[in-house]
Each structure stands twice: as structure tokens, then as C-alpha cells.
Motif scaffolding. Structure first.
Motif, mmCIF file in Angstrom:
data_model
loop_
_atom_site.group_PDB
_atom_site.id
_atom_site.type_symbol
_atom_site.label_atom_id
_atom_site.label_comp_id
_atom_site.label_asym_id
_atom_site.label_seq_id
_atom_site.Cartn_x
_atom_site.Cartn_y
_atom_site.Cartn_z
ATOM 1 N N LYS A 292 -0.165 5.089 0.058
ATOM 2 C CA LYS A 292 -0.378 5.081 1.506
ATOM 3 C C LYS A 292 -1.350 3.983 1.913
ATOM 4 N N GLY A 293 -2.089 3.496 0.960
ATOM 5 C CA GLY A 293 -3.027 2.411 1.225
ATOM 6 C C GLY A 293 -2.427 1.061 0.918
ATOM 7 N N ARG A 294 -3.264 0.059 0.919
ATOM 8 C CA ARG A 294 -2.824 -1.316 0.682
ATOM 9 C C ARG A 294 -2.352 -1.489 -0.760
ATOM 10 N N ILE A 295 -1.267 -2.245 -0.935
ATOM 11 C CA ILE A 295 -0.743 -2.519 -2.273
ATOM 12 C C ILE A 295 -0.924 -3.990 -2.604
ATOM 13 N N ASN A 296 -0.753 -4.339 -3.884
ATOM 14 C CA ASN A 296 -0.817 -5.736 -4.294
ATOM 15 C C ASN A 296 0.577 -6.248 -4.658
ATOM 16 N N TYR A 297 0.630 -7.501 -5.037
ATOM 17 C CA TYR A 297 1.917 -8.145 -5.313
ATOM 18 C C TYR A 297 2.641 -7.476 -6.470
ATOM 19 N N GLU A 298 1.910 -7.118 -7.523
ATOM 20 C CA GLU A 298 2.537 -6.467 -8.659
ATOM 21 C C GLU A 298 3.170 -5.146 -8.246
ATOM 22 N N GLN A 299 2.473 -4.364 -7.455
ATOM 23 C CA GLN A 299 3.004 -3.079 -7.012
ATOM 24 C C GLN A 299 4.235 -3.245 -6.130
ATOM 25 N N SER A 300 4.268 -4.302 -5.351
ATOM 26 C CA SER A 300 5.390 -4.498 -4.419
ATOM 27 C C SER A 300 6.718 -4.619 -5.141
ATOM 28 N N ASN A 301 6.697 -5.024 -6.401
ATOM 29 C CA ASN A 301 7.940 -5.148 -7.161
ATOM 30 C C ASN A 301 8.614 -3.800 -7.398
ATOM 31 N N GLN A 302 7.884 -2.699 -7.148
ATOM 32 C CA GLN A 302 8.457 -1.371 -7.314
ATOM 33 C C GLN A 302 9.225 -0.905 -6.077
ATOM 34 N N LEU A 303 9.190 -1.682 -4.999
ATOM 35 C CA LEU A 303 9.864 -1.295 -3.757
ATOM 36 C C LEU A 303 11.342 -1.675 -3.830
ATOM 37 N N GLU A 304 12.089 -0.932 -4.630
ATOM 38 C CA GLU A 304 13.484 -1.271 -4.901
ATOM 39 C C GLU A 304 14.382 -1.003 -3.695
ATOM 40 N N VAL A 305 14.156 0.080 -2.968
ATOM 41 C CA VAL A 305 14.968 0.363 -1.782
ATOM 42 C C VAL A 305 14.746 -0.729 -0.741
ATOM 43 N N THR A 306 13.482 -1.101 -0.537
ATOM 44 C CA THR A 306 13.168 -2.185 0.399
ATOM 45 C C THR A 306 13.900 -3.462 0.017
ATOM 46 N N SER A 307 13.926 -3.770 -1.272
ATOM 47 C CA SER A 307 14.606 -4.972 -1.748
ATOM 48 C C SER A 307 16.099 -4.914 -1.443
ATOM 49 N N ARG A 308 16.715 -3.752 -1.642
ATOM 50 C CA ARG A 308 18.150 -3.638 -1.386
ATOM 51 C C ARG A 308 18.461 -3.780 0.105
ATOM 52 N N VAL A 309 17.638 -3.181 0.956
ATOM 53 C CA VAL A 309 17.876 -3.296 2.401
ATOM 54 C C VAL A 309 17.682 -4.742 2.853
#
Length: 445
Positions: A292-309
């Protein structure tokens, strides 16, 4: 190299009426116009765009064939067609910016600035962009609404000015100059007397050059972590092929791409998420589960649904319509003879709706990008939103990172709907984007 060639043997259309109709068709009906031409004329056809006769290629195999670096096709001469005249220093005898280089010189030039888009650099840009996104989202939530198309463009200009130039207070000036500059290639005439947009383009380019050139010495001394400082330091190294003029042109190209493309893609994505709330909820659940807080670049790679959209938004509403080439000698495209000097557009946008490659190609279906379905892997030319070959967009990973940073910041704070339901169409203005203002109602979680 001839710039006026005889392509009358190809199917298609030409002449001034076709030029106006085709240019307006691109601008107002985007991919629908391109697909209609493809159905009417076939996989290889002639047309007129922005005053130039062109050959359009909509077959995925042929799109791949013009992307090969086999010294049959020149990317630099194609882009030179659009930009010569805006910048008086750009000509065939002096091509020093990577956009205007081919083959080994282009590969060597890319090595100069590639580290500025590497993993660690992109991570630092991600961290710099996130608080800017958060501040804008807080303002939108306080108002309860946002005219997304306009505000995301200004927001992305602010972000790019910060991470590319290391400044926070000149985004508006850069934005106006870039808007003026971008209008030039779509002008129906290159006459300063007859075309106000061509005059504005030349003036906008001059403003951008001065704003950048005046900062080179200070940036070389600063040792800053912004992109411009990194490139200013890099271009002092003995092996570099880019002088200060080339550096300025490179930065203008990067600023233009970051400004027009990512903001256009985010606008189309916002429209799709507003009209498909179930996907907005899936993205939100993924974002909150991550943090729910701020993420970093490494963590953003886990946003697979976001990537597909994001990928599906670029497929349905492609940002770039084509990859541009000029034939360096007489060649063949399928059954058709292509004379030396011909301007050829590989219509990557048309391939994105090819029913032989995509199931229900007009349907919004981000799960087509899952590993199980992998429709984007059915052909090497199936999904090329950032171009193809050696001239693939260098900022591709940065754009993907910015998208993930933005949506994580927004979706963990609020949900949104359209203020007014409407059926958007695709347009090129000049980057591909949904029509309408995409005005959103914002509700704090």
C-alpha cells in the motif's frame, strides 16, 4: 538517393486529394483508417502521408523483412525525410545523432547513451518519478475529477523534465516548445510562408535547442544523476561519435518520445480501465497486495496484471503507427518491385489487429498476454509497440517503469470512472491515443 520515385505500378492511391484524405484519416480515425486501406488495397500499397508518397506494408512477414539490417533499408534516411528543414543542421552529409545513423555507426552511437537507460539508471528515474505522481494524484483526489488527457501530458512532461534534465520549474516551457515542434512533420506543406504549423515547428525546435545547449557546460560539471548530466559526461569521452549538436538532437528526440508516447498510452489505458472496471479492480488488488506504500523499481516487476493491461492498451490503441525505412537499392516486397529511394512504412499498428495472430482482435482482453496464451509470441512481428530492429526505442524499459509507478500510486489511493460514457476511437495526434478528453471522476479509497 532519389526521394521521388515511380511507384505507380503498386495498388493504392496518390495525388493531392488522397494526401489530404489520408492525412486527415490518420489523424481522426487512426488504426481504423489504416485497416480500411489494408483491406482495400492489400498487404503492400502506395499512399500519400504528410505530403510524401509512401509504400505501406501490412503483412507481418514483410514488416520483418524491412527491419533486417542487411543494408537494403535505411532508417536514418526515412527520419531525415520528416525532420530535414526543421533543423537546418540536419542533412545527409552530417548525421551524428543516433536517430540519423544506420548500421555500425548507429550501434556505436547507441553504446554511448545505452548506460543512461540501464537498470540502475532506470531505478533512479523510477524513484524520482514516483513522488511527482503522488503529488498530482493527491490534487486530483482533492478536486474529485481530472481531465486526464491534458493533465497526464503535463504531468509526464514534468516527470521527464525532472528525470531527464534535473530541473523542476521549466516543464511548461518545454511542453509548449515540444508541442510546436511535433506539429511540423504532419504539415501538408513545408513552406514557412503557407504553413503556420511549419513555422511553429521550426521556432519550437530552435527554442528546445537553446534551452538544452545553454545547459551543457553546467551539466558536465554537475555530476548529476539526471539523464542529460549522464549524457553530457559520456559525450566527453574520446571514443564518442556525438558532438554537442548531436547531443542536443538526441535529447530532443528522447524528450519528444517520453512526452508524447507514454502520456498517450497512459490516456488510452485510463479510458480502458474506466470502461472495464473489473480490470481496474484486478490491477488494484495486485497493487495493494504488493504494497500500500511506495514501491521501488525491483518490486514493480511483480505487477504482472498491470503489465498485461498496458500491453493490451498499446495493442488496441497503438502509439506508433509504423516503422520507417527507405530502400537503398531496388528490391522486392513480395511480388512487388520497390525502387531505390522509396519511403516504406512497416505498418506495425495493422499487424496488432491481424486476426491470424490475435484471437478476437477488436476485443479488450489483457489475458492474451499470459504465458499460457502468449498471443504476442505467435509471430516475431506480432507485437512491436516500441519498434523493431536496431532502432527499437531505447527508452522502452523506462516507459514501462513509469507506467507501473503511476498506476501503483493511483490505484492504491483511489478508483475512477468516466464523467461521461462515450465510445472512443483511435486517433494519431501525432502519437496514437483515444479520442475525447477522458474526463474522470476520482473517488478516494
Amino acid at each position: 538517393m532519389p526521394t521521388s520515385v515511380d511507384i505507380a505500378h503498386l495498388p493504392g492511391e496518390g495525388g493531392p486529394i488522397a494526401a489530404v484524405r489520408n492525412t486527415l484519416g490518420w489523424m481522426t480515425h487512426g488504426i481504423d483508417h489504416l485497416l480500411a486501406q489494408h483491406r482495400r488495397f492489400g498487404p503492400v500499397y502506395r499512399s500519400v502521408f504528410a505530403g510524401y508518397q509512401v509504400v505501406c506494408v501490412a503483412d507481418p512477414d514483410l514488416v520483418l523483412s524491412i527491419a533486417r539490417e542487411d543494408e537494403t533499408w535505411s532508417t536514418s534516411l526515412a527520419w531525415l525525410t520528416f525532420f530535414q528543414g526543421i533543423d537546418a543542421k540536419i542533412n545527409a552529409a552530417k548525421m551524428d545523432s543516433p536517430l540519423f545513423l544506420d548500421f555500425k555507426p548507429h550501434r556505436d552511437a547507441r553504446k554511448v547513451f545505452q548506460p543512461a537507460f540501464g537498470h540502475s539508471a532506470t531505478a533512479s528515474y523510477f524513484d524520482a518519478a514516483t513522488p511527482i505522481f503522488e503529488q498530482a494524484i493527491e490534487r486530483w483526489m482533492a478536486r474529485g475529477h481530472v481531465s486526464f488527457k491534458d493533465e497526464i501530458r503535463s504531468l509526464m512532461m514534468k516527470v521527464s523534465t525532472r528525470i531527464f534534465l534535473g530541473v523542476d520549474d521549466e516543464a511548461a516551457a518545454f511542453e509548449k516548445a515540444l508541442i510546436d515542434y511535433w506539429e511540423g512533420p504532419l504539415s501538408l506543406t513545408r513552406s514557412k510562408l503557407l504553413s503556420p504549423s511549419w513555422r511553429r515547428s521550426i521556432r519550437g525546435h530552435a527554442v528546445l535547442c537553446e534551452m538544452l545547449r545553454s545547459r551543457i557546460s553546467a551539466r558536465r560539471a554537475s555530476g548529476g544523476d539526471d539523464l542529460f548530466s549522464r549524457l553530457c559526461a559520456k559525450t566527453q569521452e574520446p571514443e564518442t561519435l556525438v558532438d554537442d549538436d548531436g547531443l542536443v538532437r538526441l535529447m530532443i528526440g528522447i524528450k519528444s518520445a517520453a512526452f508524447a508516447t507514454t502520456s498517450s498510452g497512459l490516456t488510452s489505458m485510463a479510458y480502458l480501465l474506466a470502461t472495464h472496471p473489473e480490470w481496474q479492480e484486478r490491477m488494484r488488488a495486485e497493487a495493494i497486495a504488493l504494497s500500500k506504500g511506495r514501491i521501488n523499481y525491483e518490486q514493480s516487476n511483480q505487477l504482472e496484471v498491470t503489465s498485461r493491461v498496458w500491453k493490451e492498451a498499446m495493442r488496441l490503441y497503438p502509439i506508433a503507427p509504423y516503422t520507417a525505412r527507405r530502400a537503398l537499392h531496388d528490391t522486392q516486397l513480395g511480388q512487388w518491385r520497390i525502387p531505390a529511394g522509396t519511403f516504406v512504412m512497416g505498418m506495425i499498428s495493422a499487424v496488432l489487429r491481424d486476426s491470424n495472430l490475435w484471437s478476437n482482435p477488436d476485443r479488450f482482453d489483457p489475458d492474451r498476454f499470459t504465458p499460457e496464451r502468449a498471443e504476442d509470441k505467435r509471430h516475431k512481428a506480432a507485437f512491436l509497440p516500441f519498434g523493431i530492429g536496431g532502432h527499437t526505442c531505447t527508452g522502452m524499459h523506462l516507459a514501462n517503469a513509469e507506467v507501473k509507478a503511476f498506476w501503483h500510486a493511483l490505484l492504491t489511493r483511489c478508483r475512477f470512472t468516466l464523467e461521461r460514457d462515450y465510445k472512443a476511437r483511435h486517433t494519431y495526434m501525432p502519437a496514437g491515443i483515444v479520442s475525447g478528453d477522458v474526463k474522470l471522476r476520482i473517488e478516494r479509497l
